[in-house]
Design an enzyme around this catalytic site. Structure first.
Site, PDB file in Angstrom:
ATOM      1  CG  ASP A  30      87.598  75.169 -24.972  1.00 39.55           C
ATOM      2  OD1 ASP A  30      87.901  73.812 -24.719  1.00 39.55           O
ATOM      3  OD2 ASP A  30      86.866  75.095 -25.834  1.00 39.55           O
ATOM      4  CG  ASP A  32      86.393  70.955 -29.600  1.00 41.81           C
ATOM      5  OD1 ASP A  32      87.226  70.709 -30.425  1.00 41.81           O
ATOM      6  OD2 ASP A  32      86.539  70.617 -28.486  1.00 41.81           O
TER       7      ASP A  32
END
Length: 325
Positions: A30, A32
Site C-alpha cells: 500500500d 498511503d
C-alpha cells in the site's frame, strides 16, 4: 599358465546435490499510511478541495455503507481546483516517508525482488511523489498499480479513471492475482511465487487476503483486524522490520523447498479467502453479522447498495418447509 586379469573397476560418477530452488518473491505494498505516513489524497482535499470537515463526513458515509468508495472518491477528487504542480507543493511539504523504505527498496533491487505499489489512489500523484522522494531512477523500478486520472492544466477538473468497473474502482485482489499468474509463468522448475503484501488499513484486505506473507503496521487498523479475526500476520514499525523478516523467510523457504520439494511458506488462509470472497459464497458468519468494514471492502458488490443484506439461508428455507408441512 593363464595370466590373472584384474576385473575393471566400475566408474562411479560423483553425485552433485541440486541447488535449492529459489522461489520468486514479489512484494506488493500500500502507499498511503504504509510507504508514507500521511494520505496524499487527504492532504490535497484539505488544502485545495472539500476541506477536512466535509472529507470526514464523506469518509463516514463509506464506513456506514451509505455510499460507495468510488462515488465518494469522485466527489472528493472533483472538489479540487488547483493545478497539479501547485497541489504537489503542499504534499512535498507535508509528506513523511518511512525512514527505512529507501534502504529496503535498495535491498529488493539487489535481490531481484519486484516491488509494486498497489493503491486506490491516482497514479500520476503517486509517481510524482516517488520521483521526488526517491529520485526518478530509483522510482522507475517500482511498478504502480493504481487508478489513472485526467487533470486539466488549469486544475479546474480532476477526474479519476478507474482500473475496474466495481464499487471500489480498483479491485486490489484481482491485481495481485494477475501478477501472481504472470509470475508463475516465469518461475523456476516446479516452484510457485511467494506473494508478500504490506499494508496498514482494513481497506488493504482485498489484496492482503491473497498474500502468502502479510505485514501489518503496528497499532493500526489492519493489525487490529488480523488480531480480532485470528489472521496470521507479521507486525512492523518500519521497513527495516520487513526486510529482516523477509531475509529470514527466504532462507527458511529455500531450505525447506530443497528438502521437501515443496514450498515452505504456504498460507491456507489465502485459499480460504479466494473461495469465500466470491459474492456467491459469502461465509455464513459474515452474512449473519457483517461489520461495516467487511461490507465495504470484502464483498462490495453484495453489500454497498444495501445496508441490511437480504440473504436466503438454505437451513431457514428447509425449516419453513417442514413447519408448513
Amino acid at each position: 599358465m593363464p595370466i590373472a586379469i584384474t576385473p575393471p573397476v566400475p566408474q562411479v560418477k560423483a553425485i552433485i546435490p541440486e541447488e535449492p530452488k529459489k522461489r520468486k518473491v514479489i512484494c506488493f505494498s500500500d502507499f498511503d499510511g504504509t510507504i508514507f505516513m500521511q494520505d496524499t489524497g487527504h492532504i490535497l482535499f484539505d488544502a485545495h478541495g472539500c476541506g477536512s470537515k466535509r472529507r470526514e463526513i464523506l469518509d463516514e458515509q463509506i464506513k456506514n455503507g451509505e455510499r460507495s468508495f468510488k462515488e465518494v472518491s469522485e466527489e472528493m477528487w472533483g472538489s479540487l481546483n488547483v493545478p497539479f504542480d501547485d497541489g504537489f507543493e503542499v504534499m512535498a511539504e507535508t509528506l513523511e516517508i518511512d525512514r527505512d523504505f529507501q534502504t529496503f527498496h535498495k535491498w529488493c533491487l539487489a535481490n531481484n525482488i519486484p516491488f509494486n505499489v498497489i493503491s486506490a489512489g491516482l497514479k500520476p500523484i503517486l509517481r510524482r511523489v516517488l520521483d521526488t522522494f526517491l529520485g526518478e531512477e530509483a522510482s522507475s523500478h517500482i511498478q504502480i498499480i493504481a487508478n489513472d486520472a485526467e487533470i486539466k492544466e488549469d486544475g479546474s477538473e480532476w477526474k479519476p479513471i478507474w482500473r475496474h468497473d466495481n464499487e471500489l474502482g480498483h479491485d486490489k485482489a484481482l491485481s495481485v492475482n494477475e501478477a501472481r499468474q504472470e509470475a508463475e509463468m516465469t518461475c523456476e522448475d516446479g516452484t510457485v511465487p511467494l506473494i508478500v503484501f504490506i499494508g496498514d488499513g482494513v481497506s488493504d484486505l482485498p489484496a492482503a487476503r491473497e498474500a502468502d506473507v502479510l505485514f501489518a503496521r503496528k497499532g493500526l487498523r489492519l493489525e487490529e483486524y488480523c488480531i480480532e479475526n485470528k489472521i496470521k500476520y507479521h507486525a512492523y514499525e518500519t521497513f527495516a522490520d520487513i526486510q529482516a523478516k523477509l531475509e529470514e523467510i527466504r532462507k527458511e523457504d529455500e531450505e525447506k523447498t530443497a528438502g521437501r520439494g515443496m514450498p515452505a511458506i504456504f498460507n491456507p488462509r489465502a485459499n480460504l479467502w479466494r473461495r469465500v470472497s466470491s459474492k456467491t459464497a459469502i461465509p455464513r458468519f459474515a452474512v449473519m453479522s457483517p461489520s461495516k468494514e467487511e461490507k465495504m471492502f470484502l464483498w462490495p458488490e453484495a453489500y454497498t447498495e444495501l445496508k441490511t443484506p437480504q440473504v436466503e439461508l438454505t437451513e431457514i428455507g428447509s425449516l419453513n418447509s417442514t413447519v408448513q408441512a
